[in-house]
Design a protein around this motif. Sequence first.
Motif, PDB file in Angstrom:
ATOM      1  N   ALA A 100       0.833  -1.206   0.000  1.00 60.02           N
ATOM      2  CA  ALA A 100       0.000   0.000   0.000  1.00 60.02           C
ATOM      3  C   ALA A 100       0.864   1.251   0.000  1.00 60.02           C
ATOM      4  CB  ALA A 100      -0.943  -0.016   1.208  1.00 60.02           C
ATOM      5  N   LEU A 101       1.913   1.257   0.824  1.00 63.57           N
ATOM      6  CA  LEU A 101       2.781   2.435   0.902  1.00 63.57           C
ATOM      7  C   LEU A 101       3.629   2.617  -0.356  1.00 63.57           C
ATOM      8  CD1 LEU A 101       3.900   2.157   4.630  1.00 63.57           C
ATOM      9  CD2 LEU A 101       2.275   3.804   3.629  1.00 63.57           C
ATOM     10  N   ASN A 102       3.877   1.541  -1.092  1.00 59.30           N
ATOM     11  CA  ASN A 102       4.699   1.615  -2.299  1.00 59.30           C
ATOM     12  C   ASN A 102       3.884   1.787  -3.576  1.00 59.30           C
ATOM     13  OD1 ASN A 102       7.111   1.360  -0.889  1.00 59.30           O
ATOM     14  ND2 ASN A 102       7.043  -0.877  -0.970  1.00 59.30           N
ATOM     15  N   ARG A 103       2.596   2.022  -3.462  1.00 62.14           N
ATOM     16  CA  ARG A 103       1.763   2.192  -4.658  1.00 62.14           C
ATOM     17  C   ARG A 103       2.168   3.448  -5.421  1.00 62.14           C
ATOM     18  NH1 ARG A 103      -3.045  -0.700  -5.078  1.00 62.14           N
ATOM     19  NH2 ARG A 103      -3.805   0.909  -6.499  1.00 62.14           N
ATOM     20  N   THR A 120      -5.461  -1.720  -2.578  1.00 62.16           N
ATOM     21  CA  THR A 120      -4.632  -2.931  -2.655  1.00 62.16           C
ATOM     22  C   THR A 120      -5.483  -4.162  -2.353  1.00 62.16           C
ATOM     23  OG1 THR A 120      -2.668  -1.675  -2.014  1.00 62.16           O
ATOM     24  CG2 THR A 120      -2.566  -4.070  -1.749  1.00 62.16           C
ATOM     25  N   LEU A 121      -6.297  -4.093  -1.296  1.00 64.35           N
ATOM     26  CA  LEU A 121      -7.161  -5.229  -0.946  1.00 64.35           C
ATOM     27  C   LEU A 121      -8.160  -5.534  -2.059  1.00 64.35           C
ATOM     28  CD1 LEU A 121      -7.805  -4.457   2.820  1.00 64.35           C
ATOM     29  CD2 LEU A 121      -6.549  -6.426   1.881  1.00 64.35           C
ATOM     30  N   THR A 122      -8.680  -4.490  -2.696  1.00 70.60           N
ATOM     31  CA  THR A 122      -9.610  -4.694  -3.808  1.00 70.60           C
ATOM     32  C   THR A 122      -8.922  -5.440  -4.950  1.00 70.60           C
ATOM     33  OG1 THR A 122     -10.844  -2.701  -3.220  1.00 70.60           O
ATOM     34  CG2 THR A 122     -11.097  -3.505  -5.483  1.00 70.60           C
ATOM     35  N   GLU A 123      -7.702  -5.041  -5.267  1.00 69.91           N
ATOM     36  CA  GLU A 123      -6.953  -5.727  -6.326  1.00 69.91           C
ATOM     37  C   GLU A 123      -6.685  -7.176  -5.938  1.00 69.91           C
ATOM     38  OE1 GLU A 123      -3.519  -3.257  -6.899  1.00 69.91           O
ATOM     39  OE2 GLU A 123      -4.702  -1.674  -7.868  1.00 69.91           O
ATOM     40  N   TRP A 124      -6.296  -7.403  -4.679  1.00 72.99           N
ATOM     41  CA  TRP A 124      -6.040  -8.766  -4.220  1.00 72.99           C
ATOM     42  C   TRP A 124      -7.315  -9.605  -4.245  1.00 72.99           C
ATOM     43  CZ3 TRP A 124      -2.556  -7.883   0.695  1.00 72.99           C
ATOM     44  CH2 TRP A 124      -1.292  -7.446   0.288  1.00 72.99           C
ATOM     45  N   ALA A 125      -8.448  -9.010  -3.914  1.00 71.47           N
ATOM     46  CA  ALA A 125      -9.713  -9.752  -3.901  1.00 71.47           C
ATOM     47  C   ALA A 125     -10.070 -10.230  -5.305  1.00 71.47           C
ATOM     48  CB  ALA A 125     -10.828  -8.884  -3.339  1.00 71.47           C
ATOM     49  N   GLY A 131      -1.319 -11.441  -1.995  1.00 72.96           N
ATOM     50  CA  GLY A 131      -1.474 -10.842  -0.679  1.00 72.96           C
ATOM     51  C   GLY A 131      -1.848 -11.767   0.453  1.00 72.96           C
ATOM     52  N   THR A 132      -2.231 -12.994   0.168  1.00 69.46           N
ATOM     53  CA  THR A 132      -2.566 -13.875   1.273  1.00 69.46           C
ATOM     54  C   THR A 132      -1.309 -14.586   1.741  1.00 69.46           C
ATOM     55  OG1 THR A 132      -3.179 -15.617  -0.278  1.00 69.46           O
ATOM     56  CG2 THR A 132      -4.947 -14.201   0.539  1.00 69.46           C
ATOM     57  N   ARG A 133      -1.406 -15.043   2.934  1.00 73.24           N
ATOM     58  CA  ARG A 133      -0.234 -15.679   3.559  1.00 73.24           C
ATOM     59  C   ARG A 133       0.222 -16.884   2.808  1.00 73.24           C
ATOM     60  NH1 ARG A 133      -3.080 -15.293   9.260  1.00 73.24           N
ATOM     61  NH2 ARG A 133      -3.127 -13.096   9.300  1.00 73.24           N
TER      62      ARG A 133
END
Length: 133
Positions: A100-103, A120-125, A131-133
């Motif tokens: 998120a900070l490096n966007r 970022t979460l929207t893109e990962w979704a 982004g998941t572990r």
Amino acid sequence: MTMPEQPTEPQAHAVHIDGQPGQATIRIGGEALPPGTVTGYVLQHDISAALPMLILHTRQPDGVAFQGLARVAVGVAKTSADQICEFLNAVDPERLDQEALNRADYGGGPGATARAMLMTLTEWARNTEGGTR
């Protein structure tokens, strides 16, 4: 009591659905299901899979718990909230913070970090791998 052999692969059946608002006529292998039996259906197809899957929701005749052949899978339907919570629980917080900070579109100002994290979460979704572990 011996159980009949179960096929290792799902059996394919010819299906014809004539769906109209408020009603549907469904034929399986050329045989029409009795009127009023089907209360709903879901047709699902993953293009990479060989065959689509048809799930029928049925109403059985009075006094009959179930009549017919079925493959049975037991599970609990997940709500949208359950799916969102499952996704968020799998997020790696350190990776989210870093990405998120490096966007490139991180604009600064009030709410900028939260906005960048949400984007970022929207893109990962949309790509559940990232982004998941």
